[in-house]
Write a protein that holds these residues in place. Structure first.
Motif, PDB file in Angstrom:
ATOM      1  N   SER A   1       0.836  -1.200   0.000  1.00 18.59           N
ATOM      2  CA  SER A   1       0.000   0.000   0.000  1.00 18.59           C
ATOM      3  C   SER A   1       0.870   1.249   0.000  1.00 18.59           C
ATOM      4  O   SER A   1       1.917   1.295   0.647  1.00 18.59           O
ATOM      5  CB  SER A   1      -0.889   0.040   1.243  1.00 18.59           C
ATOM      6  OG  SER A   1      -1.739  -1.059   1.288  1.00 18.59           O
ATOM      7  N   THR A   2       0.419   2.261  -0.703  1.00 14.81           N
ATOM      8  CA  THR A   2       1.130   3.538  -0.703  1.00 14.81           C
ATOM      9  C   THR A   2       0.817   4.264   0.605  1.00 14.81           C
ATOM     10  O   THR A   2      -0.181   3.954   1.268  1.00 14.81           O
ATOM     11  CB  THR A   2       0.687   4.419  -1.884  1.00 14.81           C
ATOM     12  OG1 THR A   2      -0.685   4.785  -1.694  1.00 14.81           O
ATOM     13  CG2 THR A   2       0.874   3.701  -3.215  1.00 14.81           C
TER      14      THR A   2
ATOM     15  N   GLU B   1       7.248  11.184   3.388  1.00 17.45           N
ATOM     16  CA  GLU B   1       6.130  10.493   2.742  1.00 17.45           C
ATOM     17  C   GLU B   1       4.853  10.638   3.565  1.00 17.45           C
ATOM     18  O   GLU B   1       3.767  10.824   3.009  1.00 17.45           O
ATOM     19  CB  GLU B   1       6.455   9.009   2.561  1.00 17.45           C
ATOM     20  CG  GLU B   1       7.559   8.730   1.573  1.00 17.45           C
ATOM     21  CD  GLU B   1       7.944   7.255   1.586  1.00 17.45           C
ATOM     22  OE1 GLU B   1       8.087   6.683   2.705  1.00 17.45           O
ATOM     23  OE2 GLU B   1       8.078   6.688   0.505  1.00 17.45           O
TER      24      GLU B   1
ATOM     25  N   GLN C   1      -2.695   5.546   0.544  1.00 20.77           N
ATOM     26  CA  GLN C   1      -3.696   4.500   0.750  1.00 20.77           C
ATOM     27  C   GLN C   1      -3.802   4.126   2.220  1.00 20.77           C
ATOM     28  O   GLN C   1      -4.896   3.893   2.736  1.00 20.77           O
ATOM     29  CB  GLN C   1      -3.346   3.259  -0.078  1.00 20.77           C
ATOM     30  CG  GLN C   1      -3.554   3.439  -1.561  1.00 20.77           C
ATOM     31  CD  GLN C   1      -2.989   2.281  -2.369  1.00 20.77           C
ATOM     32  OE1 GLN C   1      -2.020   1.634  -1.962  1.00 20.77           O
ATOM     33  NE2 GLN C   1      -3.583   2.033  -3.533  1.00 20.77           N
TER      34      GLN C   1
END
Length: 166
Positions: free
Chosen positions: A17-18, A50, A21
């Motif tokens: 998953s990013t 991130e 997400q």
């Protein structure tokens, strides 16, 4: 088909998953403040940059809003019998202050949910009954209860008066 062949075949792995997400998955369950969402993403092994980018993306898309979070939290806590001091402390613990805090209490005032003495009086009557005003020990117990719930001194005194109109 051979059952032994089925056991040797592995299921294909889902792609990782990013960060966005993962942030969205957290927000789908319930509202989060920016600091809380960032902290949870960091705890899941996502890098600082991130995580910040993912939180910013959620805010830009309207999925995350500190003011909405603060208003919902304040409304929920007030409905559950907590006072303004406790609500303010909890909002501060979520890393919220300033505009979000003011908006939360303004929303409570707008909906008429900020009559703290009346809320405290209701809470005392439900918890201790109407005879609470007659005994000092019960009054002390009720006062301690209200203070733990986050009501200020004026609300506590108003709730414990024998006559509500005093």
């Amino acid at each position: 088909m051979d059952p032994a062949a089925d056991q040797t075949r592995k299921k294909p792995r889902r792609p990782e998953s990013t960060p966005a997400q993962r942030a969205l998955a957290l927000l789908v369950r319930r509202e989060h403040s920016r600091p809380e969402l960032t902290r949870k993403l960091l705890a899941r092994g996502i890098g600082v940059e991130e995580a910040a980018a993912a939180v910013e993306k959620m805010a830009a898309a309207g999925w995350q809003d500190d003011t909405r979070f603060a208003c919902n939290l304040a409304r929920t806590r007030a409905a559950n019998g907590y006072g303004p001091l406790r609500i303010r402390a909890e909002l501060n613990s979520h890393g919220l202050g300033g505009e979000s805090l003011a908006a939360a209490f303004a929303a409570l005032a707008e909906s008429g949910e900020d009559d703290w003495p009346a809320r405290a009086r209701d809470l005392v009557q439900r918890r201790f009954g109407v005879s609470c005003a007659r005994t000092t020990a019960l009054q002390r117990k009720a006062a301690d209860f209200l203070v733990r719930r986050g009501f200020d001194g004026d609300s506590v005194r108003a709730a414990l008066r024998v006559e509500p109109e005093d």
